[in-house]
Design a protein around this motif. Structure first.
Motif, PDB file in Angstrom:
ATOM      1  N   UNK A 133      -1.854 -70.273  83.257  1.00  0.00           N
ATOM      2  CA  UNK A 133      -2.433 -71.487  83.840  1.00  0.00           C
ATOM      3  C   UNK A 133      -2.290 -71.484  85.368  1.00  0.00           C
ATOM      4  N   UNK A 134      -1.116 -71.116  85.864  1.00  0.00           N
ATOM      5  CA  UNK A 134      -0.900 -71.063  87.316  1.00  0.00           C
ATOM      6  C   UNK A 134      -1.788 -70.002  87.959  1.00  0.00           C
ATOM      7  N   UNK A 135      -1.965 -68.873  87.290  1.00  0.00           N
ATOM      8  CA  UNK A 135      -2.829 -67.817  87.818  1.00  0.00           C
ATOM      9  C   UNK A 135      -4.285 -68.283  87.885  1.00  0.00           C
ATOM     10  N   UNK A 136      -4.743 -68.931  86.832  1.00  0.00           N
ATOM     11  CA  UNK A 136      -6.124 -69.444  86.828  1.00  0.00           C
ATOM     12  C   UNK A 136      -6.310 -70.485  87.932  1.00  0.00           C
TER      13      UNK A 136
ATOM     14  N   UNK B 251      -3.577 -68.974  97.242  1.00  0.00           N
ATOM     15  CA  UNK B 251      -3.498 -67.734  96.476  1.00  0.00           C
ATOM     16  C   UNK B 251      -2.429 -66.803  97.051  1.00  0.00           C
ATOM     17  N   UNK B 252      -2.339 -66.705  98.375  1.00  0.00           N
ATOM     18  CA  UNK B 252      -1.317 -65.857  98.994  1.00  0.00           C
ATOM     19  C   UNK B 252       0.085 -66.339  98.675  1.00  0.00           C
ATOM     20  N   UNK B 253       0.299 -67.649  98.734  1.00  0.00           N
ATOM     21  CA  UNK B 253       1.619 -68.202  98.416  1.00  0.00           C
ATOM     22  C   UNK B 253       1.948 -67.963  96.943  1.00  0.00           C
ATOM     23  N   UNK B 254       0.966 -68.127  96.080  1.00  0.00           N
ATOM     24  CA  UNK B 254       1.181 -67.871  94.656  1.00  0.00           C
ATOM     25  C   UNK B 254       1.569 -66.401  94.430  1.00  0.00           C
ATOM     26  N   UNK B 255       0.837 -65.492  95.052  1.00  0.00           N
ATOM     27  CA  UNK B 255       1.142 -64.065  94.900  1.00  0.00           C
ATOM     28  C   UNK B 255       2.520 -63.738  95.466  1.00  0.00           C
ATOM     29  N   UNK B 256       2.888 -64.374  96.559  1.00  0.00           N
ATOM     30  CA  UNK B 256       4.199 -64.145  97.160  1.00  0.00           C
ATOM     31  C   UNK B 256       5.322 -64.657  96.259  1.00  0.00           C
ATOM     32  N   UNK B 257       5.130 -65.806  95.656  1.00  0.00           N
ATOM     33  CA  UNK B 257       6.138 -66.348  94.733  1.00  0.00           C
ATOM     34  C   UNK B 257       6.292 -65.432  93.522  1.00  0.00           C
ATOM     35  N   UNK B 258       5.186 -64.953  92.991  1.00  0.00           N
ATOM     36  CA  UNK B 258       5.247 -64.016  91.857  1.00  0.00           C
ATOM     37  C   UNK B 258       5.982 -62.734  92.264  1.00  0.00           C
ATOM     38  N   UNK B 259       5.726 -62.243  93.470  1.00  0.00           N
ATOM     39  CA  UNK B 259       6.402 -61.027  93.944  1.00  0.00           C
ATOM     40  C   UNK B 259       7.898 -61.256  94.113  1.00  0.00           C
ATOM     41  N   UNK B 260       8.285 -62.421  94.602  1.00  0.00           N
ATOM     42  CA  UNK B 260       9.714 -62.724  94.765  1.00  0.00           C
ATOM     43  C   UNK B 260      10.394 -62.810  93.405  1.00  0.00           C
ATOM     44  N   UNK B 261       9.752 -63.470  92.457  1.00  0.00           N
ATOM     45  CA  UNK B 261      10.317 -63.569  91.096  1.00  0.00           C
ATOM     46  C   UNK B 261      10.434 -62.184  90.463  1.00  0.00           C
TER      47      UNK B 261
END
Length: 129
Positions: A13-16, A33-43
């Motif tokens: 859902x967050x990705x969509x 989108x950049x912040x979302x990708x950065x949060x996923x990378x940190x996790x």
């Protein structure tokens, strides 16, 4: 199993939502989108440190989880300021700088000798890649 299903549903859902936000006007969606990708990378990097620790390899969690932020900042500045072929060289130099910074952080916190410091530093950089 139920918790994984719920977690997976929230991730999808967050990705969509992040992909849909990419189409927002005024470039706002790019930042979302950049912040979302950065949060996923940190996790993901934090989870990588957990895996390394389960394997018995010592890493510096802070340095591993901050690498995506450092890498993103270097990449963002590089894309804005230089030509494409220089980005690879800048990224390699940034990785060397991060390796030295990790070595300094490990040397200041780890008192078990140089071999242990270098091994922890190497495992930290390995986790970043």
């Amino acid at each position: 199993m139920k918790q994984r299903l719920i977690t997976g549903t929230f991730i999808v859902l967050a990705t969509v939502l992040a992909i849909v936000a990419k189409f927002l006007p005024l470039g706002i969606g790019d930042y979302v989108f950049d912040i979302f990708a950065l949060v996923i990378a940190i996790i993901a990097s934090f989870e990588m440190t957990n895996i390394m620790e389960k394997m018995g390899k010592n890493t510096n969690k802070f340095m591993v989880t901050m690498f995506p932020v450092f890498n993103y900042a270097v990449l963002l500045v590089s894309v804005k300021l230089v030509k494409f072929y220089w980005i690879i060289i800048i990224e390699l130099l940034a990785l060397i700088v991060y390796f030295v910074a990790t070595l300094i952080v490990e040397a200041s916190t780890n008192k078990n000798g140089f071999k242990s410091i270098f091994k922890a530093c190497f495992n930290t950089i390995l986790s970043c890649l």
